[in-house]
Design an enzyme around this catalytic site. Structure first.
Site, PDB file in Angstrom:
ATOM      1  N   CYS A 113       0.817  -1.230   0.000  1.00 57.91           N
ATOM      2  CA  CYS A 113       0.000   0.000   0.000  1.00 57.91           C
ATOM      3  C   CYS A 113       0.844   1.270   0.000  1.00 57.91           C
ATOM      4  O   CYS A 113       0.349   2.346  -0.320  1.00 57.91           O
ATOM      5  CB  CYS A 113      -0.959   0.011   1.177  1.00 57.91           C
ATOM      6  SG  CYS A 113      -2.111  -1.364   1.139  1.00 57.91           S
ATOM      7  N   HIS A 250      -3.266   7.497   1.794  1.00 56.97           N
ATOM      8  CA  HIS A 250      -3.664   6.154   1.368  1.00 56.97           C
ATOM      9  C   HIS A 250      -5.022   5.856   1.979  1.00 56.97           C
ATOM     10  O   HIS A 250      -5.279   6.175   3.146  1.00 56.97           O
ATOM     11  CB  HIS A 250      -2.619   5.138   1.841  1.00 56.97           C
ATOM     12  CG  HIS A 250      -3.090   3.715   1.704  1.00 56.97           C
ATOM     13  ND1 HIS A 250      -3.613   3.226   0.519  1.00 56.97           N
ATOM     14  CD2 HIS A 250      -3.151   2.688   2.598  1.00 56.97           C
ATOM     15  CE1 HIS A 250      -3.957   1.958   0.694  1.00 56.97           C
ATOM     16  NE2 HIS A 250      -3.705   1.619   1.943  1.00 56.97           N
ATOM     17  N   ASN A 280      -9.989  -0.084  -0.229  1.00 58.20           N
ATOM     18  CA  ASN A 280      -8.524  -0.014  -0.191  1.00 58.20           C
ATOM     19  C   ASN A 280      -7.970  -0.578  -1.507  1.00 58.20           C
ATOM     20  O   ASN A 280      -7.999  -1.782  -1.725  1.00 58.20           O
ATOM     21  CB  ASN A 280      -8.020  -0.813   1.014  1.00 58.20           C
ATOM     22  CG  ASN A 280      -6.504  -0.774   1.168  1.00 58.20           C
ATOM     23  OD1 ASN A 280      -5.799  -0.372   0.248  1.00 58.20           O
ATOM     24  ND2 ASN A 280      -6.020  -1.210   2.311  1.00 58.20           N
TER      25      ASN A 280
HETATM   26  O1  UT7 Z   1      -3.697  -0.733   3.568  1.00 55.00           O
HETATM   27  C1  UT7 Z   1      -2.783  -1.496   4.270  1.00 55.00           C
HETATM   28  C2  UT7 Z   1      -2.882  -1.307   5.695  1.00 55.00           C
HETATM   29  N1  UT7 Z   1      -4.105  -1.881   6.196  1.00 55.00           N
HETATM   30  C3  UT7 Z   1      -4.799  -1.212   7.075  1.00 55.00           C
HETATM   31  O2  UT7 Z   1      -4.469  -0.102   7.382  1.00 55.00           O
HETATM   32  C4  UT7 Z   1      -5.961  -1.900   7.737  1.00 55.00           C
HETATM   33  C5  UT7 Z   1      -5.851  -1.693   9.213  1.00 55.00           C
HETATM   34  N2  UT7 Z   1      -6.913  -2.293   9.967  1.00 55.00           N
HETATM   35  C6  UT7 Z   1      -8.205  -1.904   9.916  1.00 55.00           C
HETATM   36  O3  UT7 Z   1      -8.561  -1.072   9.111  1.00 55.00           O
HETATM   37  C7  UT7 Z   1      -9.172  -2.464  10.924  1.00 55.00           C
HETATM   38  O4  UT7 Z   1      -8.446  -3.193  11.899  1.00 55.00           O
HETATM   39  C8  UT7 Z   1     -10.251  -3.393  10.305  1.00 55.00           C
HETATM   40  C9  UT7 Z   1     -11.260  -2.570   9.508  1.00 55.00           C
HETATM   41  C10 UT7 Z   1      -9.600  -4.414   9.413  1.00 55.00           C
HETATM   42  C11 UT7 Z   1     -11.009  -4.112  11.403  1.00 55.00           C
HETATM   43  O5  UT7 Z   1     -11.558  -3.193  12.324  1.00 55.00           O
HETATM   44  P1  UT7 Z   1     -11.340  -3.416  13.906  1.00 55.00           P
HETATM   45  O6  UT7 Z   1     -12.117  -2.387  14.590  1.00 55.00           O
HETATM   46  O7  UT7 Z   1      -9.858  -3.445  14.159  1.00 55.00           O
HETATM   47  O8  UT7 Z   1     -12.007  -4.824  14.150  1.00 55.00           O
HETATM   48  P2  UT7 Z   1     -11.337  -6.153  14.713  1.00 55.00           P
HETATM   49  O9  UT7 Z   1     -10.414  -6.763  13.728  1.00 55.00           O
HETATM   50  O10 UT7 Z   1     -10.845  -5.881  16.087  1.00 55.00           O
HETATM   51  O11 UT7 Z   1     -12.617  -7.098  14.812  1.00 55.00           O
HETATM   52  C12 UT7 Z   1     -13.713  -6.792  15.699  1.00 55.00           C
HETATM   53  C13 UT7 Z   1     -14.744  -7.898  15.586  1.00 55.00           C
HETATM   54  C14 UT7 Z   1     -14.145  -9.302  15.721  1.00 55.00           C
HETATM   55  O12 UT7 Z   1     -15.059 -10.087  16.471  1.00 55.00           O
HETATM   56  P3  UT7 Z   1     -14.781 -10.386  18.027  1.00 55.00           P
HETATM   57  O13 UT7 Z   1     -13.446 -11.062  18.082  1.00 55.00           O
HETATM   58  O14 UT7 Z   1     -14.787  -9.040  18.682  1.00 55.00           O
HETATM   59  O15 UT7 Z   1     -15.936 -11.243  18.401  1.00 55.00           O
HETATM   60  C15 UT7 Z   1     -14.094  -9.799  14.300  1.00 55.00           C
HETATM   61  O16 UT7 Z   1     -14.172 -11.191  14.200  1.00 55.00           O
HETATM   62  O17 UT7 Z   1     -15.374  -7.869  14.304  1.00 55.00           O
HETATM   63  C16 UT7 Z   1     -15.331  -9.164  13.702  1.00 55.00           C
HETATM   64  N3  UT7 Z   1     -15.225  -9.019  12.256  1.00 55.00           N
HETATM   65  C17 UT7 Z   1     -16.305  -8.805  11.473  1.00 55.00           C
HETATM   66  N4  UT7 Z   1     -17.612  -8.726  11.742  1.00 55.00           N
HETATM   67  C18 UT7 Z   1     -18.446  -8.480  10.715  1.00 55.00           C
HETATM   68  C19 UT7 Z   1     -14.115  -8.993  11.486  1.00 55.00           C
HETATM   69  N5  UT7 Z   1     -14.448  -8.784  10.191  1.00 55.00           N
HETATM   70  C20 UT7 Z   1     -15.800  -8.659  10.162  1.00 55.00           C
HETATM   71  C21 UT7 Z   1     -16.719  -8.417   9.122  1.00 55.00           C
HETATM   72  N6  UT7 Z   1     -18.034  -8.334   9.451  1.00 55.00           N
HETATM   73  N7  UT7 Z   1     -16.353  -8.234   7.841  1.00 55.00           N
END
Ligand code: UT7
Length: 323
Positions: A113, A250, A280
């Site tokens: 990225c 980005h 993204n």
């Molecule tokens: O471009 C390259 C660099 N990449 C980035 O900058 C991405 C960086 N990360 C992010 O943008 C965020 O971490 C995400 C958008 C990927 C995720 O958001 P988050 O607030 O960090 O969520 P999380 O990964 O902590 O997940 C929270 C919950 C989890 O459930 P539990 O463990 O709390 O029960 C996940 O399993 O959300 C669940 N989850 C989903 N639920 C519904 C993960 N993906 C999904 C989904 N739909 N698609």
């Protein structure tokens, strides 16, 4: 002194729009979750026969038109991509041939990225060294080709597209009033390479693999690294945040972008946001956002722009320039 100025910009987005509602049918997710956590509402998906190279060529043609130049005016081409048509030769070679460019340097840069900031930095240094006068710099990705469509933690985040710009050598006074790139700042910390990767590659599995990401961890690093590198770019040029006309970040997550803007005390109406509609698009996201804001008249000639990105590697970087 020699400055690298942006002579023209262009972009290409595939026709197919994939909405959050359509993803709700594919995996256990919801429009509400995707929108709240990432800010993404829809993304573009390339056709089955549409490659990264095809999108790069379309964006390059648009940039040439915008710059009122022809392929014969270009000395070289650099493509930032993680999703090349083939393991080799470079996508840049395909672009070079399709445009009918004269022989000259044509190669790909792979910094995921952050790839576009890396490619821009490489091109800027070629120009400053006097080795090339006009370079086509492209960010192009078919992220849909490396997505595991059963993994809800990643498949909702990415999209396809391409953006391009033409960098040109010009004379500057060596002051902040100059047009062109003032500085670029690149980083990688390979110790974090397992936070975001593909589980395949030519020399390991013989496949391209799929994206695997520890989103929460990447998020934390993104906020910290972005704030640091952006501050470094400002300090290097003795610029204060209120002098910035546009932040062109980005587009991975609206929350990361908002956090960076907040650190800079920049109002969100000085931030170019496309993540809602593009998702993204990895190395393509900055040039796509840049061209959009140039084309609709938000970004004007003479304005000060701050570009920043973060991605797999982990890599991160920033660039400060006057458009
Ligand atoms: O471009 C390259 C660099 N990449 C980035 O900058 C991405 C960086 N990360 C992010 O943008 C965020 O971490 C995400 C958008 C990927 C995720 O958001 P988050 O607030 O960090 O969520 P999380 O990964 O902590 O997940 C929270 C919950 C989890 O459930 P539990 O463990 O709390 O029960 C996940 O399993 O959300 C669940 N989850 C989903 N639920 C519904 C993960 N993906 C999904 C989904 N739909 N698609």
């Amino acid at each position: 002194m020699i400055r690298s100025t942006i002579r023209g910009t262009g972009s290409y987005l595939p026709e197919k729009i994939l909405t959050n509602a359509e993803l709700e049918v594919l995996v256990d997710t919801s429009d509400e979750w995707i929108t709240q956590r990432s800010g993404i509402r829809e993304r573009r998906i390339a056709g089955p026969d549409e490659t990264t190279g095809d999108m790069a060529i379309a964006a390059a043609r648009a940039a040439l038109d915008n710059a009122a130049l022809t392929a014969a005016d270009l000395d070289g081409v650099i493509v930032a991509t993680t999703t090349p048509d083939r393991t080799f030769p470079a996508v840049a070679a395909k672009v070079q041939a399709a445009l009918g460019m004269n022989p000259g340097p044509a190669f790909d840069v792979q910094a995921v990225c952050t790839g576009f900031v890396y490619a821009l930095s490489v091109a800027d240094n070629f120009i400053k060294a006097g080795q090339m006068k006009r370079i086509l710099v492209i960010g192009a990705e078919k992220m849909s080709s490396i997505i595991d469509w059963k993994d809800r933690t990643t498949c909702v985040l990415f999209g396809d597209g391409a953006g391009a710009l033409i960098l040109e050598a010009s004379e500057g006074e060596g002051t902040l009033e100059d047009q062109g790139i003032f500085s670029t700042h690149l980083y990688s910390n390979g110790a974090f390479r397992d936070l975001l990767y593909t589980d395949g590659g030519p020399s390991s599995t013989g496949t391209s693999g799929h994206i695997v990401m520890q989103g929460r961890e990447v998020f934390k690093h993104a906020v910290t690294c972005m704030a640091e590198v952006v501050q470094e770019a400002l300090d290097a040029n003795k610029v204060t945040p209120d002098q910035i006309d546009w932040l062109v970040p980005h587009q991975a997550n609206s929350r990361i972008i908002e956090a960076t803007a907040k650190k800079l005390d920049l109002p969100m109406d000085k931030v170019v946001m496309t993540v809602e509609r593009h998702g993204n698009t990895s190395a393509a996201s900055i040039p796509l956002a840049l061209h959009e804001a140039v084309a609709d008249g938000r970004i004007q000639r003479g304005q000060l722009l701050l570009l920043e990105a973060m991605g797999g590697g982990l890599t991160w970087g920033a660039a400060l320039l006057r458009f």
